[in-house]
Motif scaffolding. Structure first.
Motif, PDB file in Angstrom:
ATOM      1  N   TYR A 135       0.827  -1.210   0.000  1.00  0.00           N
ATOM      2  CA  TYR A 135       0.000   0.000   0.000  1.00  0.00           C
ATOM      3  C   TYR A 135       0.866   1.267   0.000  1.00  0.00           C
ATOM      4  O   TYR A 135       0.582   2.222  -0.732  1.00  0.00           O
ATOM      5  CB  TYR A 135      -0.964   0.036   1.189  1.00  0.00           C
ATOM      6  CG  TYR A 135      -1.759   1.325   1.165  1.00  0.00           C
ATOM      7  CD1 TYR A 135      -2.712   1.548   0.182  1.00  0.00           C
ATOM      8  CD2 TYR A 135      -1.488   2.349   2.064  1.00  0.00           C
ATOM      9  CE1 TYR A 135      -3.399   2.748   0.102  1.00  0.00           C
ATOM     10  CE2 TYR A 135      -2.165   3.555   1.986  1.00  0.00           C
ATOM     11  CZ  TYR A 135      -3.123   3.748   1.008  1.00  0.00           C
ATOM     12  OH  TYR A 135      -3.787   4.942   0.919  1.00  0.00           O
ATOM     13  N   ARG A 136       1.926   1.284   0.798  1.00  0.00           N
ATOM     14  CA  ARG A 136       2.811   2.459   0.812  1.00  0.00           C
ATOM     15  C   ARG A 136       3.471   2.648  -0.553  1.00  0.00           C
ATOM     16  O   ARG A 136       3.649   3.775  -1.029  1.00  0.00           O
ATOM     17  CB  ARG A 136       3.871   2.307   1.900  1.00  0.00           C
ATOM     18  CG  ARG A 136       3.285   2.329   3.317  1.00  0.00           C
ATOM     19  CD  ARG A 136       4.259   2.906   4.318  1.00  0.00           C
ATOM     20  NE  ARG A 136       4.462   4.328   4.091  1.00  0.00           N
ATOM     21  CZ  ARG A 136       5.520   5.001   4.552  1.00  0.00           C
ATOM     22  NH1 ARG A 136       6.464   4.366   5.244  1.00  0.00           N
ATOM     23  NH2 ARG A 136       5.641   6.286   4.336  1.00  0.00           N
ATOM     24  N   GLN A 139       0.904   4.299  -2.839  1.00  0.00           N
ATOM     25  CA  GLN A 139       0.841   5.736  -2.549  1.00  0.00           C
ATOM     26  C   GLN A 139       2.009   6.474  -3.202  1.00  0.00           C
ATOM     27  O   GLN A 139       1.842   7.497  -3.860  1.00  0.00           O
ATOM     28  CB  GLN A 139       0.902   5.974  -1.038  1.00  0.00           C
ATOM     29  CG  GLN A 139      -0.357   5.700  -0.261  1.00  0.00           C
ATOM     30  CD  GLN A 139      -0.141   6.097   1.198  1.00  0.00           C
ATOM     31  OE1 GLN A 139       0.903   5.839   1.786  1.00  0.00           O
ATOM     32  NE2 GLN A 139      -1.143   6.747   1.778  1.00  0.00           N
ATOM     33  N   TYR A 140       3.190   5.937  -2.985  1.00  0.00           N
ATOM     34  CA  TYR A 140       4.418   6.555  -3.490  1.00  0.00           C
ATOM     35  C   TYR A 140       4.380   6.641  -5.020  1.00  0.00           C
ATOM     36  O   TYR A 140       4.686   7.686  -5.619  1.00  0.00           O
ATOM     37  CB  TYR A 140       5.604   5.721  -3.015  1.00  0.00           C
ATOM     38  CG  TYR A 140       6.952   6.378  -3.108  1.00  0.00           C
ATOM     39  CD1 TYR A 140       7.405   7.211  -2.091  1.00  0.00           C
ATOM     40  CD2 TYR A 140       7.791   6.127  -4.185  1.00  0.00           C
ATOM     41  CE1 TYR A 140       8.664   7.794  -2.153  1.00  0.00           C
ATOM     42  CE2 TYR A 140       9.051   6.707  -4.258  1.00  0.00           C
ATOM     43  CZ  TYR A 140       9.479   7.544  -3.241  1.00  0.00           C
ATOM     44  OH  TYR A 140      10.731   8.123  -3.296  1.00  0.00           O
ATOM     45  N   GLN A 142       1.770   6.577  -7.084  1.00  0.00           N
ATOM     46  CA  GLN A 142       0.773   7.515  -7.603  1.00  0.00           C
ATOM     47  C   GLN A 142       1.231   8.962  -7.397  1.00  0.00           C
ATOM     48  O   GLN A 142       1.048   9.815  -8.280  1.00  0.00           O
ATOM     49  CB  GLN A 142      -0.591   7.282  -6.934  1.00  0.00           C
ATOM     50  CG  GLN A 142      -1.172   5.884  -7.117  1.00  0.00           C
ATOM     51  CD  GLN A 142      -1.497   5.525  -8.565  1.00  0.00           C
ATOM     52  OE1 GLN A 142      -1.268   6.299  -9.495  1.00  0.00           O
ATOM     53  NE2 GLN A 142      -2.044   4.332  -8.766  1.00  0.00           N
ATOM     54  N   ASN A 143       1.846   9.243  -6.274  1.00  0.00           N
ATOM     55  CA  ASN A 143       2.348  10.609  -6.043  1.00  0.00           C
ATOM     56  C   ASN A 143       3.490  10.948  -6.991  1.00  0.00           C
ATOM     57  O   ASN A 143       3.588  12.081  -7.482  1.00  0.00           O
ATOM     58  CB  ASN A 143       2.791  10.771  -4.588  1.00  0.00           C
ATOM     59  CG  ASN A 143       1.618  10.864  -3.633  1.00  0.00           C
ATOM     60  OD1 ASN A 143       0.523  11.263  -4.021  1.00  0.00           O
ATOM     61  ND2 ASN A 143       1.838  10.482  -2.389  1.00  0.00           N
ATOM     62  N   HIS A 148      -2.201  12.617  -7.344  1.00  0.00           N
ATOM     63  CA  HIS A 148      -2.316  12.705  -5.883  1.00  0.00           C
ATOM     64  C   HIS A 148      -3.693  12.318  -5.365  1.00  0.00           C
ATOM     65  O   HIS A 148      -3.835  12.001  -4.188  1.00  0.00           O
ATOM     66  CB  HIS A 148      -1.948  14.116  -5.431  1.00  0.00           C
ATOM     67  CG  HIS A 148      -0.563  14.517  -5.834  1.00  0.00           C
ATOM     68  ND1 HIS A 148       0.565  14.009  -5.233  1.00  0.00           N
ATOM     69  CD2 HIS A 148      -0.111  15.363  -6.805  1.00  0.00           C
ATOM     70  CE1 HIS A 148       1.651  14.516  -5.798  1.00  0.00           C
ATOM     71  NE2 HIS A 148       1.265  15.351  -6.764  1.00  0.00           N
ATOM     72  N   LYS A 151      -5.959   7.374  -4.799  1.00  0.00           N
ATOM     73  CA  LYS A 151      -5.540   6.669  -3.581  1.00  0.00           C
ATOM     74  C   LYS A 151      -6.591   5.688  -3.050  1.00  0.00           C
ATOM     75  O   LYS A 151      -6.329   4.961  -2.096  1.00  0.00           O
ATOM     76  CB  LYS A 151      -5.234   7.693  -2.467  1.00  0.00           C
ATOM     77  CG  LYS A 151      -4.147   8.702  -2.833  1.00  0.00           C
ATOM     78  CD  LYS A 151      -2.797   8.046  -2.960  1.00  0.00           C
ATOM     79  CE  LYS A 151      -1.775   9.031  -3.510  1.00  0.00           C
ATOM     80  NZ  LYS A 151      -1.637  10.248  -2.699  1.00  0.00           N
ATOM     81  N   GLN A 152      -7.796   5.674  -3.622  1.00  0.00           N
ATOM     82  CA  GLN A 152      -8.842   4.777  -3.137  1.00  0.00           C
ATOM     83  C   GLN A 152      -8.473   3.322  -3.470  1.00  0.00           C
ATOM     84  O   GLN A 152      -7.871   3.037  -4.507  1.00  0.00           O
ATOM     85  CB  GLN A 152     -10.186   5.126  -3.768  1.00  0.00           C
ATOM     86  CG  GLN A 152     -10.644   6.562  -3.552  1.00  0.00           C
ATOM     87  CD  GLN A 152     -11.017   6.825  -2.106  1.00  0.00           C
ATOM     88  OE1 GLN A 152     -11.809   6.101  -1.510  1.00  0.00           O
ATOM     89  NE2 GLN A 152     -10.451   7.885  -1.532  1.00  0.00           N
ATOM     90  N   ALA A 229      -6.797   3.684  -6.940  1.00  0.00           N
ATOM     91  CA  ALA A 229      -5.380   3.344  -7.149  1.00  0.00           C
ATOM     92  C   ALA A 229      -5.157   1.870  -7.441  1.00  0.00           C
ATOM     93  O   ALA A 229      -4.303   1.524  -8.266  1.00  0.00           O
ATOM     94  CB  ALA A 229      -4.568   3.732  -5.920  1.00  0.00           C
TER      95      ALA A 229
END
Length: 472
Positions: A135-136, A139-140, A142-143, A148, A151-152, A229
């Motif tokens: 999951y982290r 996030q990374y 997609q950012n 941004h 994230k869903q 995401a």
């Protein structure tokens, strides 16, 4: 190891162990009232597919520890490999600009075994931390892409993805979400469990598949594709009841992910390292290549804690883009632990040398065949088995598929009767789940099925006498 002697068991004071356990040891999924009254089954030794309690009673462990004792217990060469590594290098800092030889060798091996371009490995301490890492990483990623809002996360009812705050929130088992705990809800969404046995009345398996795919696509559109995401899915749901989805399910869901730019995360903590007759099931068994695979359990066959998050070049090229000055600020003190890594390397060597994947295809097919003999017994609603993942679901009425009241704890009643006969299965309310070692023999399959049959029949008779079962 050889079978333990009577003298070995004489060293244990069972009364003191029980008292100390009740006073100090908080178990995973600790059921306070039951543990206070009944204590636990205290295990002292193991060899192959068998474990022994402190009184010397032997049990065929059809649970495989916890889906994990794949090569069996007591392997002398594993003990030697671990001991040699402890002498050579017991620990090494895994952060920043340091690495150790066994971690490097293991990552290279996992990249070789994983499908397609899943060539990048982040080593963790177990399955929960592997999923947390996934999951982290999402996030990374997609950012880094500048997305941004993407994230869903979409998961499924009855899913199990671990027991950290995040991973338990990702999971979708009602029993795992008691009111006394809090859970993340704002960005995690659950769609239907792909259980053909519980499909809406009148649906064929093909109809059910179309329903599930449409539901997934509708959920993405409802949330907005630019906001979603990833999709997390176990190839076969483990703790949720060995849920084997309709044929073609994973490939169809992957196609939806491709259409809407979602990452597909295959949680193979249970299904990898041989349980379905392949090192990784996603491609070899289900015909699709995910973007991320999480693994643990059978990675070391339970000899030492270790997990891994394995991901694709597609992700790597984005997050590791040159001249961006980025740091992936995530890690664990015991990531890439050299002793755990050497146990994984030895485990893989044994699986390959002993041709255990082919053995699983043979003995697993035999388990599938034998377990189906239980389908006609009283109490049995569904028998689900694919190679060495199996589950028997118990119902109060076969025609309506009505479950027994949860407080009756039917799975536990049958499990305890099996345990008295020297067999361990895992009770989960209405279910008995099995995941024996990959080394299991045809004779041991017979022992499992014949013993479980006796336990089911005895339980049915007892429930009839008590008026809790009408026999439909």
């Amino acid at each position: 190891m050889t079978s333990p002697s009577t003298a070995f068991f004489a060293q244990f004071d069972d009364e003191k162990l029980v008292a100390a356990d009740k006073a100090h040891y908080v178990h995973g999924y600790h059921v306070f009232d039951d543990h206070r009254e009944n204590g636990a089954l205290n295990i002292a030794a193991g060899e192959g597919a068998y474990i022994y309690d402190t009184k010397g009673n032997r049990y065929l462990d059809a649970v495989g520890g916890m889906w994990c004792t794949n090569i069996g217990l007591g392997r002398e060469e594993m003990a030697e490999a671990i001991a040699d590594q402890v002498r050579q290098l017991a620990y090494s800092n895994p952060f920043c600009d340091m690495a150790n030889v066994t971690a490097i060798q293991l990552c290279e091996k996992l990249a070789e075994l994983a499908p397609g371009d899943l060539d990048h490995v982040f080593l963790t301490t177990g399955g929960s931390t592997a999923v947390d890492t996934a999951y982290r990483l999402i996030q990374y990623y997609q950012n880094c892409r500048g997305k941004h809002s993407k994230k869903q996360i979409i998961s499924r009812v009855n899913a199990y993805h671990g027991s950290t705050f995040l991973t338990m929130s990702l999971g979708g088992k009602v029993a795992d979400h008691p009111a006394e705990f809090d859970f993340l809800k704002d960005f995690i969404h659950h769609i239907s469990c792909p259980n053909p046995y519980r499909a809406p009345e009148g649906m064929t398996e093909g109809d059910f598949l179309e329903f599930l795919v449409k539901e997934f696509e509708d959920k993405i559109l409802e949330l907005g594709a630019d906001n979603v995401a990833a999709f997390f899915a176990e190839p076969i749901m483990g703790s949720g009841g060995v849920i084997i989805p309709p044929v073609g399910y994973h490939k169809r869901m992957w196609e939806v992910c491709q259409k809407y730019d979602l990452l597909y995360v295959a949680d193979e903590v249970v299904t990898s390292f041989g349980r379905l007759g392949a090192f990784f099931a996603s491609e070899d068994v289900f015909g699709m290549q995910p973007d991320i695979i999480t693994t643990a359990k059978g990675l070391t066959s339970g000899y030492l804690p270790l997990g891994a998050c394995i991901f694709s070049d597609r992700i790597w090229k984005v997050i590791a883009e040159p001249n961006q000055g980025r740091c992936f600020s995530h890690g664990f003190t015991y990531s890439g632990h050299p002793v755990s890594c050497v146990s994984a390397l030895k485990n893989i060597e044994i699986i390959q040398r002993e041709n255990l994947l082919e053995h699983v295809k043979d003995v697993g097919s035999y388990l599938e065949q034998r377990l189906q003999e239980l389908a006609g017994l009283p109490l049995v609603g569904s028998v689900r088995c694919q190679k060495l993942m199996a589950c028997v679901e118990f119902v109060a009425d076969k025609r309506s598929k009505t479950l027994f009241p949860e407080e009756l704890n039917i799975g536990e009643k049958i499990h305890l009767r099996a345990q008295k006969r020297g067999l361990l299965v895992r009770p989960i309310v209405h279910l008995n789940v099995m995941s024996p070692p990959l080394t299991i023999t045809h004779a041991q399959v017979d022992e499992i099925v014949d013993t479980l049959r006796e336990a089911i029949l005895e339980t049915a008779e007892d429930l009839k006498r008590s008026g809790d079962y009408a026999g439909h």
